[in-house]
Write an enzyme that holds these catalytic residues in place. Structure first.
Site, PDB file in Angstrom:
ATOM      1  N   ARG A  50       0.841  -1.196   0.000  1.00 47.20           N
ATOM      2  CA  ARG A  50       0.000   0.000   0.000  1.00 47.20           C
ATOM      3  C   ARG A  50       0.879   1.251   0.000  1.00 47.20           C
ATOM      4  NH1 ARG A  50      -2.859  -0.934   5.513  1.00 47.20           N
ATOM      5  NH2 ARG A  50      -0.732  -1.619   5.837  1.00 47.20           N
ATOM      6  N   HIS A 109       0.059 -20.380   2.698  1.00 52.06           N
ATOM      7  CA  HIS A 109      -0.834 -21.068   3.637  1.00 52.06           C
ATOM      8  C   HIS A 109      -2.186 -21.166   2.943  1.00 52.06           C
ATOM      9  CE1 HIS A 109      -2.854 -22.371   7.201  1.00 52.06           C
ATOM     10  NE2 HIS A 109      -3.328 -21.193   7.573  1.00 52.06           N
ATOM     11  N   GLU A 232      12.474 -25.691  31.822  1.00 52.52           N
ATOM     12  CA  GLU A 232      13.099 -26.940  31.398  1.00 52.52           C
ATOM     13  C   GLU A 232      12.497 -27.501  30.111  1.00 52.52           C
ATOM     14  OE1 GLU A 232      13.913 -30.048  34.196  1.00 52.52           O
ATOM     15  OE2 GLU A 232      14.216 -28.629  35.826  1.00 52.52           O
ATOM     16  N   SER A 253      16.834 -39.055  33.253  1.00 53.75           N
ATOM     17  CA  SER A 253      17.109 -40.158  34.182  1.00 53.75           C
ATOM     18  C   SER A 253      16.118 -41.305  33.952  1.00 53.75           C
ATOM     19  CB  SER A 253      16.992 -39.660  35.619  1.00 53.75           C
ATOM     20  OG  SER A 253      15.621 -39.393  35.913  1.00 53.75           O
TER      21      SER A 253
HETATM   22  P1  NAD Z   1       3.400 -10.764   8.415  1.00 52.47           P
HETATM   23  O1  NAD Z   1       2.328 -10.436   9.377  1.00 52.47           O
HETATM   24  O2  NAD Z   1       4.772 -10.958   8.909  1.00 52.47           O
HETATM   25  O3  NAD Z   1       3.569  -9.647   7.302  1.00 52.47           O
HETATM   26  C1  NAD Z   1       2.537  -9.100   6.642  1.00 52.47           C
HETATM   27  C2  NAD Z   1       2.970  -7.943   5.769  1.00 52.47           C
HETATM   28  O4  NAD Z   1       1.826  -7.639   4.990  1.00 52.47           O
HETATM   29  C3  NAD Z   1       3.307  -6.666   6.518  1.00 52.47           C
HETATM   30  O5  NAD Z   1       4.663  -6.536   6.797  1.00 52.47           O
HETATM   31  C4  NAD Z   1       2.852  -5.627   5.528  1.00 52.47           C
HETATM   32  O6  NAD Z   1       3.865  -5.456   4.561  1.00 52.47           O
HETATM   33  C5  NAD Z   1       1.671  -6.273   4.851  1.00 52.47           C
HETATM   34  N1  NAD Z   1       0.364  -5.866   5.420  1.00 52.47           N
HETATM   35  C6  NAD Z   1      -0.014  -5.902   6.724  1.00 52.47           C
HETATM   36  N2  NAD Z   1      -1.268  -5.451   6.860  1.00 52.47           N
HETATM   37  C7  NAD Z   1      -1.682  -5.124   5.626  1.00 52.47           C
HETATM   38  C8  NAD Z   1      -2.884  -4.603   5.114  1.00 52.47           C
HETATM   39  N3  NAD Z   1      -3.920  -4.322   5.928  1.00 52.47           N
HETATM   40  N4  NAD Z   1      -2.975  -4.418   3.781  1.00 52.47           N
HETATM   41  C9  NAD Z   1      -1.949  -4.700   2.962  1.00 52.47           C
HETATM   42  N5  NAD Z   1      -0.775  -5.198   3.383  1.00 52.47           N
HETATM   43  C10 NAD Z   1      -0.647  -5.395   4.697  1.00 52.47           C
HETATM   44  O7  NAD Z   1       2.876 -12.028   7.572  1.00 52.47           O
HETATM   45  P2  NAD Z   1       3.586 -13.462   7.466  1.00 52.47           P
HETATM   46  O8  NAD Z   1       3.704 -14.066   8.819  1.00 52.47           O
HETATM   47  O9  NAD Z   1       4.799 -13.326   6.616  1.00 52.47           O
HETATM   48  O10 NAD Z   1       2.460 -14.274   6.694  1.00 52.47           O
HETATM   49  C11 NAD Z   1       2.273 -14.185   5.302  1.00 52.47           C
HETATM   50  C12 NAD Z   1       1.737 -15.528   4.811  1.00 52.47           C
HETATM   51  O11 NAD Z   1       2.726 -16.538   5.025  1.00 52.47           O
HETATM   52  C13 NAD Z   1       0.493 -15.998   5.545  1.00 52.47           C
HETATM   53  O12 NAD Z   1      -0.327 -16.664   4.631  1.00 52.47           O
HETATM   54  C14 NAD Z   1       1.048 -16.977   6.564  1.00 52.47           C
HETATM   55  O13 NAD Z   1       0.120 -17.943   6.976  1.00 52.47           O
HETATM   56  C15 NAD Z   1       2.167 -17.597   5.744  1.00 52.47           C
HETATM   57  N6  NAD Z   1       3.233 -18.254   6.495  1.00 52.47           N
HETATM   58  C16 NAD Z   1       3.861 -17.597   7.509  1.00 52.47           C
HETATM   59  C17 NAD Z   1       4.917 -18.203   8.179  1.00 52.47           C
HETATM   60  C18 NAD Z   1       5.663 -17.467   9.280  1.00 52.47           C
HETATM   61  O14 NAD Z   1       6.528 -18.086   9.892  1.00 52.47           O
HETATM   62  N7  NAD Z   1       5.420 -16.211   9.558  1.00 52.47           N
HETATM   63  C19 NAD Z   1       5.325 -19.503   7.829  1.00 52.47           C
HETATM   64  C20 NAD Z   1       4.688 -20.137   6.763  1.00 52.47           C
HETATM   65  C21 NAD Z   1       3.641 -19.507   6.115  1.00 52.47           C
HETATM   66 MG    MG Z   2      -0.538 -21.362  11.026  1.00 52.97          MG
HETATM   67 MG    MG Z   3      13.615 -32.738  37.020  1.00 52.82          MG
END
Ligand code: NAD
Ligand code: MG
Ligand code: MG
Ligand code: MG
Ligand code: MG
Length: 337
Positions: A50, A109, A232, A253
């Site tokens: 955006r 995802h 732990e 253990s």
């Molecule tokens: P995030 O929350 O880290 O990042 C989202 C980014 O989207 C923001 O940095 C911004 O650039 C943008 N954003 C945020 N709000 C917005 C809005 N209202 N309009 C437009 N853009 C906007 O997201 P993420 O964790 O990287 O997740 C992205 C995808 O990856 C999801 O589908 C998630 O399920 C998937 N995913 C994430 C991980 C993980 O470890 N984080 C792992 C595997 C898959």
């Molecule tokens: Mg998840």
């Molecule tokens: Mg113990």
């Protein structure tokens, strides 16, 4: 047990990405890692954000081209949805007019596609490439010449090239250096939700709190309860991660092993797990979470506050503060000269 195929670099044709432009929508955890790894792999990348997004300056500072999500989509052949899952339907509305037949809409995802929140048009390939790790790890391992294991899935194959292209993408972000397995949108979504609810995020935190409360209510000190039930846990999880249950049981253990093996299952409610899985499979959880977001997250906020106010959090803050020296004193930083 049939063994799943693990795809590595030799199974991928990078040529699948030649002359293609990838639009990475979002520059958060996954977005920044995908975009930078693709760029370093020589793939043409444009980041879609955006106009008022604070991520814009980060992407630019990392040497990437930035435009709006719809302009990025118009110019791209592969559009990767890496904004938060709850935001994706709205972003999709904005970019949908720019998707052309033969383009690919890719996810990390499956939630929105699997539960019908995004319905891509025919003619567009719909795929998933999901590293099994947070974005900073995806970036860091790539920079070291290694990779994060990952998943890929094809939901809609309009071009006949969807699998090959997804594997090429997985290779360009480093995942096939480690290994990639094929799944479906349904399997990825349902196992992900079940895992985070029953085991990883929900199960573990409630197990820890219940253990802590049991000890404290019986008169033991909060500090002892914290160490036994939370601190732990890291050691045990590290052992499980490195060598499975066998290595963990070998390392504790014999008393811990016998006690754990004979008592552990008493605290697990398998019927409750089945109910959680049913809620995921039927879409009941998805409907609840979508409605919760539409209502501006009242229950989410309430649960969050209760969790932050749990006594174990105060005890933990104090003890972690007290033991912060243990991280600092290890290696004195070399003096700059
Ligand atoms: P995030 O929350 O880290 O990042 C989202 C980014 O989207 C923001 O940095 C911004 O650039 C943008 N954003 C945020 N709000 C917005 C809005 N209202 N309009 C437009 N853009 C906007 O997201 P993420 O964790 O990287 O997740 C992205 C995808 O990856 C999801 O589908 C998630 O399920 C998937 N995913 C994430 C991980 C993980 O470890 N984080 C792992 C595997 C898959
Ligand atoms: Mg998840
Ligand atoms: Mg113990
Ligand atoms: Mg296009
Ligand atoms: Mg395509």
């Amino acid at each position: 047990m049939t063994e799943t195929t693990v795809y590595t670099d030799s199974d991928t044709e990078r040529a699948q990405l030649a002359n293609k432009t990838v639009a990475v929508l979002g520059y958060g955890s996954q977005g920044h890692a995908h975009a930078q790894n693709l760029d370093d792999s020589g793939v043409d990348v444009v980041v879609g954000l955006r106009p008022d997004s604070r991520s814009r300056e980060h992407a630019r500072a990392d040497g990437l081209r930035v435009t709006t999500p719809s302009e990025a989509t118009a110019e791209a052949d592969i559009v990767v949805m890496l904004v938060p899952d709850t935001v994706q339907p709205a972003v999709y509305e904005a970019i949908a007019p720019e998707l052309e037949a033969g383009d690919t809409l890719q996810f990390a995802h499956g939630f929105n596609v699997h539960y019908g929140q995004i319905e891509p048009p025919e003619g567009v390939d719909v795929t998933m490439v999901a590293p099994k790790g947070p974005g900073h790890l995806v970036r860091r391992t790539y920079e070291r010449g290694e990779g994060t294991p990952g998943l890929f899935a094809v939901y809609q194959d309009a071009t006949g090239q969807a699998s090959a292209e997804a594997l090429a993408y997985a290779s360009a972000i480093g995942c096939t250096r480690a290994g990639v397995i094929e799944t479906t949108f349904r399997e990825e979504t349902e196992t992900d939700l079940f895992g985070e609810q029953a085991v990883l995020c929900g199960g573990v935190t409630d197990l820890v709190k219940a253990g802590y409360e049991t000890l404290v209510e019986a008169g033991y000190s909060p500090e002892m309860a914290y160490f036994e039930c939370l601190n732990e846990l890291k050691l045990i999880v590290d052992l499980l991660y490195e060598g499975g249950h066998t290595e963990m049981w070998d390392s504790v253990s014999d008393t811990a092993e016998y006690g754990g093996l004979t008592r552990g299952e008493d605290v697990i409610d398998r019927e409750a797990m089945d109910d959680i899985l049913e809620g995921v499979q039927s879409g009941e959880f998805a409907r609840e979470w979508i409605a919760e977001n539409q209502a501006n997250r009242p229950a989410y906020r309430q649960h969050r506050r209760a969790e932050q106010n749990h006594e174990i959090e105060q005890v933990g803050d104090r003890l972690r503060e007290l033991f912060a020296w243990s991280d600092q004193q290890r290696e004195p930083a070399p003096a700059d000269d």
